[in-house]
Design a protein around this motif. Structure first.
Motif, PDB file in Angstrom:
ATOM      1  N   MET A   1     -65.627 -69.684  35.359  1.00 44.17           N
ATOM      2  CA  MET A   1     -64.976 -68.622  36.122  1.00 44.17           C
ATOM      3  C   MET A   1     -63.449 -68.791  36.106  1.00 44.17           C
ATOM      4  O   MET A   1     -62.712 -67.821  35.964  1.00 44.17           O
ATOM      5  N   ARG A   2     -62.983 -70.043  36.250  1.00 41.95           N
ATOM      6  CA  ARG A   2     -61.544 -70.290  36.286  1.00 41.95           C
ATOM      7  C   ARG A   2     -60.861 -69.747  35.031  1.00 41.95           C
ATOM      8  O   ARG A   2     -59.824 -69.082  35.109  1.00 41.95           O
ATOM      9  N   GLU A   3     -61.463 -70.007  33.871  1.00 42.61           N
ATOM     10  CA  GLU A   3     -60.862 -69.541  32.625  1.00 42.61           C
ATOM     11  C   GLU A   3     -60.812 -68.020  32.575  1.00 42.61           C
ATOM     12  O   GLU A   3     -59.812 -67.431  32.136  1.00 42.61           O
ATOM     13  N   LEU A   4     -61.880 -67.364  33.021  1.00 44.56           N
ATOM     14  CA  LEU A   4     -61.912 -65.903  33.007  1.00 44.56           C
ATOM     15  C   LEU A   4     -60.839 -65.318  33.912  1.00 44.56           C
ATOM     16  O   LEU A   4     -60.184 -64.318  33.555  1.00 44.56           O
ATOM     17  N   PRO A  26     -53.878 -74.561  43.200  1.00 46.06           N
ATOM     18  CA  PRO A  26     -55.135 -73.860  43.477  1.00 46.06           C
ATOM     19  C   PRO A  26     -55.148 -72.404  43.013  1.00 46.06           C
ATOM     20  O   PRO A  26     -56.150 -71.712  43.160  1.00 46.06           O
ATOM     21  N   GLY A  27     -54.031 -71.952  42.457  1.00 46.06           N
ATOM     22  CA  GLY A  27     -53.970 -70.554  42.037  1.00 46.06           C
ATOM     23  C   GLY A  27     -52.747 -70.266  41.193  1.00 46.06           C
ATOM     24  O   GLY A  27     -52.032 -71.171  40.756  1.00 46.06           O
ATOM     25  N   LEU A  28     -52.514 -68.989  40.964  1.00 47.26           N
ATOM     26  CA  LEU A  28     -51.371 -68.514  40.192  1.00 47.26           C
ATOM     27  C   LEU A  28     -50.504 -67.647  41.082  1.00 47.26           C
ATOM     28  O   LEU A  28     -51.004 -66.919  41.939  1.00 47.26           O
ATOM     29  N   ALA A  43     -56.355 -66.670  43.335  1.00 47.68           N
ATOM     30  CA  ALA A  43     -57.108 -67.917  43.501  1.00 47.68           C
ATOM     31  C   ALA A  43     -57.916 -68.212  42.240  1.00 47.68           C
ATOM     32  O   ALA A  43     -58.529 -67.317  41.659  1.00 47.68           O
ATOM     33  N   LEU A  44     -57.946 -69.478  41.844  1.00 49.59           N
ATOM     34  CA  LEU A  44     -58.709 -69.881  40.668  1.00 49.59           C
ATOM     35  C   LEU A  44     -60.095 -70.396  41.030  1.00 49.59           C
ATOM     36  O   LEU A  44     -60.923 -70.617  40.146  1.00 49.59           O
ATOM     37  N   ASP A  45     -60.353 -70.604  42.306  1.00 51.22           N
ATOM     38  CA  ASP A  45     -61.694 -70.914  42.793  1.00 51.22           C
ATOM     39  C   ASP A  45     -61.734 -70.568  44.273  1.00 51.22           C
ATOM     40  O   ASP A  45     -60.706 -70.250  44.866  1.00 51.22           O
ATOM     41  N   ARG A  46     -62.927 -70.606  44.879  1.00 54.15           N
ATOM     42  CA  ARG A  46     -63.043 -70.222  46.279  1.00 54.15           C
ATOM     43  C   ARG A  46     -63.305 -71.434  47.184  1.00 54.15           C
ATOM     44  O   ARG A  46     -63.837 -71.300  48.277  1.00 54.15           O
ATOM     45  N   PRO A  70     -61.294 -63.842  43.307  1.00 49.45           N
ATOM     46  CA  PRO A  70     -62.615 -63.622  42.708  1.00 49.45           C
ATOM     47  C   PRO A  70     -63.596 -64.642  43.287  1.00 49.45           C
ATOM     48  O   PRO A  70     -63.266 -65.822  43.446  1.00 49.45           O
ATOM     49  N   THR A  71     -64.812 -64.204  43.584  1.00 44.27           N
ATOM     50  CA  THR A  71     -65.772 -65.084  44.250  1.00 44.27           C
ATOM     51  C   THR A  71     -67.198 -64.639  43.973  1.00 44.27           C
ATOM     52  O   THR A  71     -67.465 -63.453  43.788  1.00 44.27           O
TER      53      THR A  71
END
Length: 222
Positions: A1-4, A26-28, A43-46, A70-71
């Protein structure tokens, strides 16, 4: 998911001619320079700790700032964002993907024609399609940001006077065709709640829910 997520953000920034995002752990972070959204964090993860850290960064910004998450667990993520002091602007958007090589490409309705522009003809670049009425009036318009084999759709719009004529399907098909001609194979977009039935009909598949939050008081319409 992070890559997408990273791939979506990169192509979205190209589509909107935005500066390259900054990795904040933790994000961009990206400068959006839009009313009500001068800055956006993605966010790159939740992970709850990551969301708390990003919420703190959002709160420290001097300009209106969004946090896009995204989650795969939107209910829990909404709770975590609100617990971190943010308010939700959007709860039901979707990160969606498709293979552009198999995308439907219906012709325009009678009385309409397509105008396609690729600029620049390099990587990264953009492809923009406009569906024009016989009068020259714009019926629909959209853009894809091209990065490698990714093509990220953005600002897909059908003007109110031209709706219910299949123009959105024609627009998406023309964008996909032009993106494939430019070397793109992987379509990515974030779909509004209103747009999701269209994209699903065209073969786009959901990869994650998307929530958008901001600080209290910054509730500029999205």
């Amino acid at each position: 998911m992070r890559e997408l997520i990273v791939r979506w953000q990169r192509g979205w920034a190209v589509a909107r001619a935005l500066p390259t995002a900054t990795d904040v752990g933790p994000g961009l972070r990206v400068r959006c320079l839009q009313p009500g959204r001068a800055v956006e964090y993605v966010a790159l993860d939740r992970d709850p700790a990551s969301l708390r850290d990003l919420a703190a960064l959002v709160a420290r910004e001097a300009e209106p700032t969004w946090l896009t998450v995204p989650t795969t667990d939107p209910a829990a993520t909404a709770t975590e964002l609100e617990a971190a002091g943010l308010v939700l602007l959007k709860r039901a958007e979707l990160l969606m993907t498709t293979d552009l090589r198999t995308h439907p490409a219906p012709p325009p309705a009678a009385g309409y024609r397509l105008a396609t522009a690729v600029a620049p003809d390099t990587d990264p670049g953009t492809v923009t399609v406009t569906v024009l009425a016989a009068s020259g009036e714009v019926g629909a318009r959209g853009t894809m940001g091209l990065t490698g084999t990714d093509a990220v759709a953005d600002r897909i719009e059908t003007r109110p006077a031209h709706r219910r004529r299949g123009l959105a399907s024609t627009l998406m098909g023309a964008l996909a065709t032009a993106a494939v001609a430019a070397g793109g194979t992987d379509g990515i977009l974030i779909a509004s709640e209103e747009g999701q039935p269209l994209y699903a009909k065209l073969g786009w598949r959901p990869a994650a829910d998307v929530l958008i939050a901001t600080t209290p008081g910054n509730t500029y319409p999205t």
